[in-house]
Design a protein around this motif. Structure first.
Motif, PDB file in Angstrom:
ATOM      1  N   VAL A  51       0.833  -1.200   0.000  1.00  0.00           N
ATOM      2  CA  VAL A  51       0.000   0.000   0.000  1.00  0.00           C
ATOM      3  C   VAL A  51       0.871   1.254   0.000  1.00  0.00           C
ATOM      4  CG1 VAL A  51      -1.956  -1.096   1.155  1.00  0.00           C
ATOM      5  CG2 VAL A  51      -0.193   0.002   2.518  1.00  0.00           C
ATOM      6  N   HIS A  52       0.237   2.341  -0.321  1.00  0.00           N
ATOM      7  CA  HIS A  52       0.869   3.652  -0.279  1.00  0.00           C
ATOM      8  C   HIS A  52       0.179   4.464   0.811  1.00  0.00           C
ATOM      9  CE1 HIS A  52       2.095   2.120  -4.185  1.00  0.00           C
ATOM     10  NE2 HIS A  52       3.128   2.933  -4.080  1.00  0.00           N
ATOM     11  N   LEU A  53       0.785   5.568   1.181  1.00  0.00           N
ATOM     12  CA  LEU A  53       0.270   6.368   2.286  1.00  0.00           C
ATOM     13  C   LEU A  53      -1.176   6.799   2.057  1.00  0.00           C
ATOM     14  CD1 LEU A  53       0.804   7.642   5.012  1.00  0.00           C
ATOM     15  CD2 LEU A  53       1.838   9.591   3.836  1.00  0.00           C
ATOM     16  N   HIS A  54      -1.546   7.126   0.820  1.00  0.00           N
ATOM     17  CA  HIS A  54      -2.925   7.555   0.600  1.00  0.00           C
ATOM     18  C   HIS A  54      -3.922   6.434   0.895  1.00  0.00           C
ATOM     19  CE1 HIS A  54      -2.315   5.813  -3.428  1.00  0.00           C
ATOM     20  NE2 HIS A  54      -3.631   5.788  -3.549  1.00  0.00           N
ATOM     21  N   HIS A  55      -3.542   5.170   0.709  1.00  0.00           N
ATOM     22  CA  HIS A  55      -4.421   4.053   1.065  1.00  0.00           C
ATOM     23  C   HIS A  55      -4.638   4.002   2.580  1.00  0.00           C
ATOM     24  CE1 HIS A  55      -2.684   2.210  -2.765  1.00  0.00           C
ATOM     25  NE2 HIS A  55      -3.963   2.409  -3.021  1.00  0.00           N
ATOM     26  N   ILE A  56      -3.575   4.228   3.340  1.00  0.00           N
ATOM     27  CA  ILE A  56      -3.682   4.220   4.805  1.00  0.00           C
ATOM     28  C   ILE A  56      -4.621   5.328   5.271  1.00  0.00           C
ATOM     29  CG2 ILE A  56      -2.390   4.522   6.961  1.00  0.00           C
ATOM     30  CD1 ILE A  56      -1.722   1.892   5.534  1.00  0.00           C
ATOM     31  N   VAL A  57      -4.455   6.520   4.715  1.00  0.00           N
ATOM     32  CA  VAL A  57      -5.316   7.646   5.100  1.00  0.00           C
ATOM     33  C   VAL A  57      -6.772   7.320   4.779  1.00  0.00           C
ATOM     34  CG1 VAL A  57      -5.857  10.076   4.710  1.00  0.00           C
ATOM     35  CG2 VAL A  57      -3.471   9.349   4.867  1.00  0.00           C
ATOM     36  N   GLU A  58      -7.038   6.812   3.587  1.00  0.00           N
ATOM     37  CA  GLU A  58      -8.410   6.483   3.193  1.00  0.00           C
ATOM     38  C   GLU A  58      -9.014   5.398   4.080  1.00  0.00           C
ATOM     39  OE1 GLU A  58      -8.220   5.407  -0.938  1.00  0.00           O
ATOM     40  OE2 GLU A  58      -7.717   7.457  -1.546  1.00  0.00           O
TER      41      GLU A  58
END
Length: 66
Positions: free
Chosen positions: A16-23
């Motif tokens: 995953v990338h950071l934007h996936h974690i935020v979402e």
């Protein structure tokens, strides 16, 4: 892989990338600041940050008040 998110261990199955974690882990729709391994990362950079085993992420919401 395991990461630490807001002080808690989380198990991730996918790359995953950071934007996936935020979402996935954002609690509400208020603006959020993402800190990755001690660095504040601006939202346009989130898709380019690949999360690795052992990364430490803090998601912090803005809180108004006076």
């Amino acid at each position: 892989m395991k990461i630490i998110l807001n002080g808690q261990i989380k198990e991730l199955n996918d790359v995953v990338h950071l934007h996936h974690i935020v979402e996935k882990f954002r609690k509400d729709t208020r603006p959020v600041i993402a800190e990755w391994n001690g660095q504040i990362i601006k939202s346009p950079q989130w898709p380019g940050i690949k999360i690795k085993d052992g990364d430490i992420i803090e998601l912090v919401n803005f809180v108004g008040g006076g």
